[in-house]
Design an enzyme around this catalytic site. Structure first.
Site, PDB file in Angstrom:
ATOM      1  N   THR A  49      72.133  66.075 -13.382  1.00  0.00           N
ATOM      2  CA  THR A  49      73.548  66.429 -13.520  1.00  0.00           C
ATOM      3  C   THR A  49      74.198  66.673 -12.163  1.00  0.00           C
ATOM      4  O   THR A  49      75.378  66.390 -11.967  1.00  0.00           O
ATOM      5  CB  THR A  49      73.691  67.671 -14.410  1.00  0.00           C
ATOM      6  OG1 THR A  49      73.014  67.430 -15.645  1.00  0.00           O
ATOM      7  CG2 THR A  49      75.146  67.990 -14.686  1.00  0.00           C
ATOM      8  N   TYR A 140      59.364  67.789 -13.891  1.00  0.00           N
ATOM      9  CA  TYR A 140      60.601  67.318 -14.541  1.00  0.00           C
ATOM     10  C   TYR A 140      60.251  66.122 -15.416  1.00  0.00           C
ATOM     11  O   TYR A 140      60.099  65.003 -14.932  1.00  0.00           O
ATOM     12  CB  TYR A 140      61.626  66.954 -13.470  1.00  0.00           C
ATOM     13  CG  TYR A 140      63.044  66.719 -13.970  1.00  0.00           C
ATOM     14  CD1 TYR A 140      63.385  66.854 -15.313  1.00  0.00           C
ATOM     15  CD2 TYR A 140      64.042  66.353 -13.073  1.00  0.00           C
ATOM     16  CE1 TYR A 140      64.678  66.639 -15.758  1.00  0.00           C
ATOM     17  CE2 TYR A 140      65.346  66.136 -13.505  1.00  0.00           C
ATOM     18  CZ  TYR A 140      65.662  66.274 -14.840  1.00  0.00           C
ATOM     19  OH  TYR A 140      66.947  66.049 -15.268  1.00  0.00           O
ATOM     20  N   LYS A 170      60.444  71.247 -17.117  1.00  0.00           N
ATOM     21  CA  LYS A 170      61.698  71.021 -17.826  1.00  0.00           C
ATOM     22  C   LYS A 170      61.520  69.744 -18.627  1.00  0.00           C
ATOM     23  O   LYS A 170      61.274  68.672 -18.054  1.00  0.00           O
ATOM     24  CB  LYS A 170      62.882  70.867 -16.871  1.00  0.00           C
ATOM     25  CG  LYS A 170      64.184  70.494 -17.607  1.00  0.00           C
ATOM     26  CD  LYS A 170      65.334  70.197 -16.664  1.00  0.00           C
ATOM     27  CE  LYS A 170      66.557  69.753 -17.469  1.00  0.00           C
ATOM     28  NZ  LYS A 170      67.712  69.403 -16.591  1.00  0.00           N
ATOM     29  N   ILE A 213      67.132  74.624 -19.279  1.00  0.00           N
ATOM     30  CA  ILE A 213      67.811  74.145 -18.073  1.00  0.00           C
ATOM     31  C   ILE A 213      68.639  72.961 -18.542  1.00  0.00           C
ATOM     32  O   ILE A 213      68.094  71.873 -18.788  1.00  0.00           O
ATOM     33  CB  ILE A 213      66.819  73.705 -16.981  1.00  0.00           C
ATOM     34  CG1 ILE A 213      65.789  74.786 -16.680  1.00  0.00           C
ATOM     35  CG2 ILE A 213      67.572  73.307 -15.710  1.00  0.00           C
ATOM     36  CD1 ILE A 213      64.639  74.318 -15.780  1.00  0.00           C
TER      37      ILE A 213
END
Length: 313
Positions: A49, A140, A170, A213
């Site tokens: 993002t 990730y 995440k 998150i």
């Protein structure tokens, strides 16, 4: 999960930019302060993002340094440091450690597709050995974007080899069964599982996960804060419903420019619409769509910002 380093609600923070496409640290710091005052327990910087892949090594270092210089506590920050280059990953991770960040979010090397678990284990081993102690690594898992997933067996192997460094994950896959499997297999070893999907926060917390998150936390963090604090009951259920509705609103248009549109609208500040190519701002019709969707979810105006947009008008 008790004593999670980033336990709670973490926004995957947008990176505002000046008209010349350089990072706008002042706006970013102001947004970071608002997030921490409205439900966020931590801030994920320079992830998907935050358009990390659109920024170079020196820009990424400067963003982290600028936020900390602006008073954003390093202890609240989880910078993304995973690059295709092993050397860049090591440098950014060392830099985050030296700036005082407790942990980093690390993509796998994403250019070469279908690496073996042996190859990925060798990559992370090399990073950890070169960085040295003093920083935790959060994996990730975002196979739709990186095309390089983390298997459960690879996580087990990394956690076994580096129990003092590999701290959590995440999971942005959107696959709750995978998130749950990570919690069930690894949470007892202190491994923190964060959902990247707003709609699963309440579920993952109940299962023993650490929090979330998420991109939509840029504008729905107040509801996440309630879910994390209350966990169960009517207030938590209503807040979770808001998180789910706002996630759907956020994905009614391209996600990153859509969230910029929401923040620009809430703040009365069109500078938030500036975005680096290949991303593009929303069309006028898309802008109407996303604002209408957030309004229909009952999530606009944003707390503490409603007066700003009215003043700008």
């Amino acid at each position: 999960m008790k004593d999670a380093l980033y336990g709670g609600v973490n926004a995957a923070v947008l990176t505002p930019m000046h008209a010349d496409l350089t990072p706008d640290i002042a706006r970013m710091a102001d947004h970071a302060r608002w997030l921490l005052a409205n439900g966020c327990t931590g801030l994920g910087l320079l992830g998907t993002t935050g358009e990390a892949a659109s920024f170079g090594l020196h820009e990424r270092r400067a963003i982290l340094e600028g936020l900390i210089a602006a008073g954003i506590p390093a202890a609240k920050l989880m910078p993304g440091t995973g690059c295709a280059s092993l050397g860049d990953t090591v440098e950014l991770t060392r830099h985050a450690r030296d700036m005082g960040c407790p942990g980093v979010l690390m993509l796998p090397p994403f250019y070469y597709k279908a690496p073996s678990d042996d190859g990925l284990f060798a990559y992370f081993s090399a990073v950890i050995e070169r960085v040295g102690p003093g920083i935790k690594i959060y994996l990730y898992h975002f196979p739709q974007q990186s095309a390089v997933p983390f298997s459960l067996d690879l996580i087990d192997r990394l956690l076994t080899a580096f129990p003092d460094t590999i701290k959590g994950v995440k999971d942005s896959s959107g696959d709750y069964a995978n998130m749950l499997a990570m919690v069930e297999r690894f949470a007892a070893r202190g491994f923190e599982v964060y959902t990247g999907s707003d709609e699963y926060l309440q579920q993952i917390l109940a299962a023993g996960g650490a929090g979330c998150i998420t991109a939509a936390s840029n504008a729905n963090c107040q509801y996440g804060g309630i879910v994390y604090a209350k966990r169960t009951g009517p207030e938590a259920d209503a807040a979770q419903a808001k998180m789910t509705a706002t996630r759907r609103a956020a994905t009614s248009v391209p996600l990153i420019p859509g969230l910029r549109q929401v923040i620009a609208h809430a703040r009365g500040d069109d500078a938030w619409l500036t975005i680096r190519p290949p991303h593009l701002p929303l069309s006028a019709e898309q802008a109407k769509t996303v604002i209408a969707a957030w309004e229909a979810a009952g999530a606009l105006p944003l707390p503490g910002l409603d007066g700003l947009a009215k003043a700008a008008e």
